[in-house]
Design an enzyme around this catalytic site. Structure first.
Site, PDB file in Angstrom:
ATOM      1  N   ASN A   1       3.371   4.389   9.950  1.00  0.00           N
ATOM      2  CA  ASN A   1       2.356   4.213   8.913  1.00  0.00           C
ATOM      3  C   ASN A   1       1.486   2.974   9.123  1.00  0.00           C
ATOM      4  O   ASN A   1       0.347   2.939   8.666  1.00  0.00           O
ATOM      5  CB  ASN A   1       3.082   4.147   7.550  1.00  0.00           C
ATOM      6  CG  ASN A   1       2.187   3.656   6.431  1.00  0.00           C
ATOM      7  OD1 ASN A   1       1.377   4.405   5.898  1.00  0.00           O
ATOM      8  ND2 ASN A   1       2.319   2.373   6.071  1.00  0.00           N
TER       9      ASN A   1
ATOM     10  N   ASP B   1       5.576  -6.665  14.706  1.00  0.00           N
ATOM     11  CA  ASP B   1       4.194  -6.429  15.087  1.00  0.00           C
ATOM     12  C   ASP B   1       4.255  -5.192  15.981  1.00  0.00           C
ATOM     13  O   ASP B   1       4.815  -5.241  17.089  1.00  0.00           O
ATOM     14  CB  ASP B   1       3.639  -7.642  15.855  1.00  0.00           C
ATOM     15  CG  ASP B   1       2.216  -7.407  16.345  1.00  0.00           C
ATOM     16  OD1 ASP B   1       1.731  -6.256  16.265  1.00  0.00           O
ATOM     17  OD2 ASP B   1       1.605  -8.366  16.836  1.00  0.00           O
TER      18      ASP B   1
ATOM     19  N   GLY C   1       0.784  -1.236   0.000  1.00  0.00           N
ATOM     20  CA  GLY C   1       0.000   0.000   0.000  1.00  0.00           C
ATOM     21  C   GLY C   1       0.810   1.277   0.000  1.00  0.00           C
ATOM     22  O   GLY C   1       1.857   1.385  -0.645  1.00  0.00           O
ATOM     23  N   ILE C   2       0.334   2.244   0.757  1.00  0.00           N
ATOM     24  CA  ILE C   2       0.966   3.573   0.761  1.00  0.00           C
ATOM     25  C   ILE C   2       2.358   3.498   1.393  1.00  0.00           C
ATOM     26  O   ILE C   2       3.278   4.181   0.954  1.00  0.00           O
ATOM     27  CB  ILE C   2       0.084   4.602   1.501  1.00  0.00           C
ATOM     28  CG1 ILE C   2      -1.358   4.608   0.949  1.00  0.00           C
ATOM     29  CG2 ILE C   2       0.667   6.000   1.355  1.00  0.00           C
ATOM     30  CD1 ILE C   2      -2.326   5.506   1.718  1.00  0.00           C
TER      31      ILE C   2
ATOM     32  N   TYR D   1     -11.783   3.118  13.819  1.00  0.00           N
ATOM     33  CA  TYR D   1     -10.703   3.629  12.972  1.00  0.00           C
ATOM     34  C   TYR D   1     -10.592   5.159  13.075  1.00  0.00           C
ATOM     35  O   TYR D   1      -9.503   5.706  13.303  1.00  0.00           O
ATOM     36  CB  TYR D   1     -10.956   3.207  11.517  1.00  0.00           C
ATOM     37  CG  TYR D   1      -9.924   3.734  10.541  1.00  0.00           C
ATOM     38  CD1 TYR D   1      -8.684   3.115  10.415  1.00  0.00           C
ATOM     39  CD2 TYR D   1     -10.175   4.850   9.754  1.00  0.00           C
ATOM     40  CE1 TYR D   1      -7.732   3.593   9.530  1.00  0.00           C
ATOM     41  CE2 TYR D   1      -9.235   5.343   8.865  1.00  0.00           C
ATOM     42  CZ  TYR D   1      -8.012   4.711   8.755  1.00  0.00           C
ATOM     43  OH  TYR D   1      -7.068   5.201   7.877  1.00  0.00           O
TER      44      TYR D   1
ATOM     45  N   ASP E   1       7.318  -4.558   8.702  1.00  0.00           N
ATOM     46  CA  ASP E   1       5.918  -4.936   8.484  1.00  0.00           C
ATOM     47  C   ASP E   1       5.625  -6.266   9.153  1.00  0.00           C
ATOM     48  O   ASP E   1       6.511  -7.120   9.267  1.00  0.00           O
ATOM     49  CB  ASP E   1       5.612  -5.022   6.974  1.00  0.00           C
ATOM     50  CG  ASP E   1       4.138  -4.783   6.667  1.00  0.00           C
ATOM     51  OD1 ASP E   1       3.282  -5.534   7.175  1.00  0.00           O
ATOM     52  OD2 ASP E   1       3.838  -3.841   5.921  1.00  0.00           O
TER      53      ASP E   1
HETATM   54  N1  NAD Z   1      -5.742   4.237   1.871  1.00  0.00           N
HETATM   55  C1  NAD Z   1      -6.396   5.286   2.343  1.00  0.00           C
HETATM   56  O1  NAD Z   1      -7.401   5.734   1.768  1.00  0.00           O
HETATM   57  C2  NAD Z   1      -5.905   5.992   3.571  1.00  0.00           C
HETATM   58  C3  NAD Z   1      -6.435   7.262   3.858  1.00  0.00           C
HETATM   59  C4  NAD Z   1      -5.997   7.921   4.993  1.00  0.00           C
HETATM   60  C5  NAD Z   1      -5.045   7.356   5.821  1.00  0.00           C
HETATM   61  N2  NAD Z   1      -4.549   6.131   5.511  1.00  0.00           N
HETATM   62  C6  NAD Z   1      -3.528   5.580   6.401  1.00  0.00           C
HETATM   63  O2  NAD Z   1      -2.343   5.401   5.645  1.00  0.00           O
HETATM   64  C7  NAD Z   1      -1.634   4.256   6.140  1.00  0.00           C
HETATM   65  C8  NAD Z   1      -1.428   3.264   5.007  1.00  0.00           C
HETATM   66  O3  NAD Z   1      -2.677   2.993   4.391  1.00  0.00           O
HETATM   67  P1  NAD Z   1      -2.874   1.773   3.386  1.00  0.00           P
HETATM   68  O4  NAD Z   1      -4.068   2.062   2.582  1.00  0.00           O
HETATM   69  O5  NAD Z   1      -1.587   1.454   2.713  1.00  0.00           O
HETATM   70  O6  NAD Z   1      -3.239   0.646   4.473  1.00  0.00           O
HETATM   71  P2  NAD Z   1      -3.195  -0.933   4.358  1.00  0.00           P
HETATM   72  O7  NAD Z   1      -4.252  -1.437   5.279  1.00  0.00           O
HETATM   73  O8  NAD Z   1      -3.235  -1.358   2.953  1.00  0.00           O
HETATM   74  O9  NAD Z   1      -1.745  -1.292   4.916  1.00  0.00           O
HETATM   75  C9  NAD Z   1      -1.470  -1.267   6.272  1.00  0.00           C
HETATM   76  C10 NAD Z   1      -0.068  -1.806   6.498  1.00  0.00           C
HETATM   77  O10 NAD Z   1       0.133  -1.936   7.900  1.00  0.00           O
HETATM   78  C11 NAD Z   1       0.659  -3.241   8.153  1.00  0.00           C
HETATM   79  N3  NAD Z   1       0.273  -3.677   9.496  1.00  0.00           N
HETATM   80  C12 NAD Z   1      -0.985  -3.935   9.941  1.00  0.00           C
HETATM   81  N4  NAD Z   1      -0.928  -4.337  11.221  1.00  0.00           N
HETATM   82  C13 NAD Z   1       0.382  -4.311  11.587  1.00  0.00           C
HETATM   83  C14 NAD Z   1       1.071  -4.608  12.793  1.00  0.00           C
HETATM   84  N5  NAD Z   1       0.419  -5.032  13.897  1.00  0.00           N
HETATM   85  N6  NAD Z   1       2.412  -4.461  12.822  1.00  0.00           N
HETATM   86  C15 NAD Z   1       3.087  -4.051  11.722  1.00  0.00           C
HETATM   87  N7  NAD Z   1       2.496  -3.772  10.537  1.00  0.00           N
HETATM   88  C16 NAD Z   1       1.149  -3.899  10.498  1.00  0.00           C
HETATM   89  C17 NAD Z   1       0.053  -4.110   7.069  1.00  0.00           C
HETATM   90  O11 NAD Z   1       0.748  -5.323   6.911  1.00  0.00           O
HETATM   91  C18 NAD Z   1       0.167  -3.183   5.876  1.00  0.00           C
HETATM   92  O12 NAD Z   1       1.478  -3.231   5.334  1.00  0.00           O
HETATM   93  C19 NAD Z   1      -2.468   3.720   7.296  1.00  0.00           C
HETATM   94  O13 NAD Z   1      -2.024   4.308   8.499  1.00  0.00           O
HETATM   95  C20 NAD Z   1      -3.858   4.214   6.971  1.00  0.00           C
HETATM   96  O14 NAD Z   1      -4.665   4.311   8.137  1.00  0.00           O
HETATM   97  C21 NAD Z   1      -4.962   5.440   4.411  1.00  0.00           C
END
Ligand code: NAD
Length: 252
Positions: A89, A62, A16-17, A157, A36
């Protein structure tokens, strides 16, 4: 290169991001620790960065575990000798389903708070001694535009992401004397990958496009420049702030 030889930990960097942050930071010369819970994905990202001539390695973490976040910091220090940037993140986002607040179980609520809030706290505790000793550090916390707009059916969330803003402000006050900056970003709804299936509908995307000044979808790359800015010396006198990156949907 604005981050030459800086060491950056990106939690949730495997997909993801977060993945886009890893590549962006590496392109600016940073040595990236891709941290991750999905170790295989983190390894893929680190491998691709190295193939492109950058420097990176993967760490399984984690973020809800103090032992694991300490090991993550130790691994970064063992490999590169310092930690300059932490991008908090990792979150439970695409892994959670939207539902009315009355249907959220206590267990689900606790899990979201553990990853999305306690995770940041533990990661900061793990990297702070190194940053303090170095006399400088950059902490970037990823919040969400949902905390500004109050998106419904996502109460755990949205609450956690609003908490990230308070965490950022209070921590910035405490860490100014260590010359560590602490800032947050509120991304708008971003198309971050196939893992979002079930969270994101075409109707939502169309609605967000309409509400933006720039009427198009938001992609991970739209956020990378702000992370680089907050990680670089260019932002040295900025702390405790929340930067909204959403194509001009919310304006504060
Ligand atoms: N995608 C969106 O529209 C959006 C909008 C605003 C904010 N965000 C924020 O941006 C960030 C990235 O978003 P995304 O869309 O890539 O999210 P995603 O859910 O696709 O990815 C989340 C990442 O966090 C990792 N993760 C989850 N639990 C974990 C843990 N316990 N320990 C370590 N790693 C862990 C996952 O493996 C993954 O790599 C997040 O903080 C999300 O809340 C996303």
């Amino acid at each position: 290169m604005r981050l030459k030889d800086k060491v950056a930990i990106v939690t949730g960097g495997g997909v993801g991001i977060g993945r886009a942050y890893c590549f962006g930071l590496a392109k600016e010369g940073a040595k990236v620790v891709v941290a991750d819970i999905q170790e295989a994905e983190a390894k893929k990202v680190a491998g691709e960065i190295r193939q492109e001539g950058g420097e990176a390695f993967a760490v399984a973490v984690d973020v809800t575990s103090a032992n694991k976040t300490q090991s993550m910091a130790e691994a970064a220090l063992g490999k590169y000798g310092h930690i300059d940037i932490l991008v908090n993140n990792a979150a439970l986002y695409s892994a959670i389903k939207k539902k009315p607040f009355s249907e959220i179980s206590e267990e689900e609520w606790d899990k979201v708070m553990a990853v999305n809030l306690k995770g940041l706290f533990l990661c900061v505790q793990a990297v702070h001694p190194a940053m303090k000793q170095q006399g400088k550090g950059k902490i970037i916390n990823i919040s969400s535009g949902t905390a500004l707009g109050g998106t419904p059916f996502f109460l755990h969330y949205v609450t956690s992401k609003a908490g990230v803003i308070g965490f950022t402000r209070a921590l910035a006050r405490e860490l100014g004397s260590d010359n560590i900056s602490v800032n947050a970003i509120t991304p708008g709804l971003t198309i971050s990958g196939p893992q979002q299936e079930g969270v994101l509908t075409p109707e939502q995307l169309a609605d967000r496009r309409r509400r933006r000044s720039f009427q198009r979808d938001q992609h991970p790359q739209d956020l990378v420049g702000t992370v680089i800015f907050l990680a670089s010396d260019d932002s040295d006198f900025i702390t405790g702030q929340t930067i909204n990156v959403d194509g001009g949907a919310n304006m504060y």
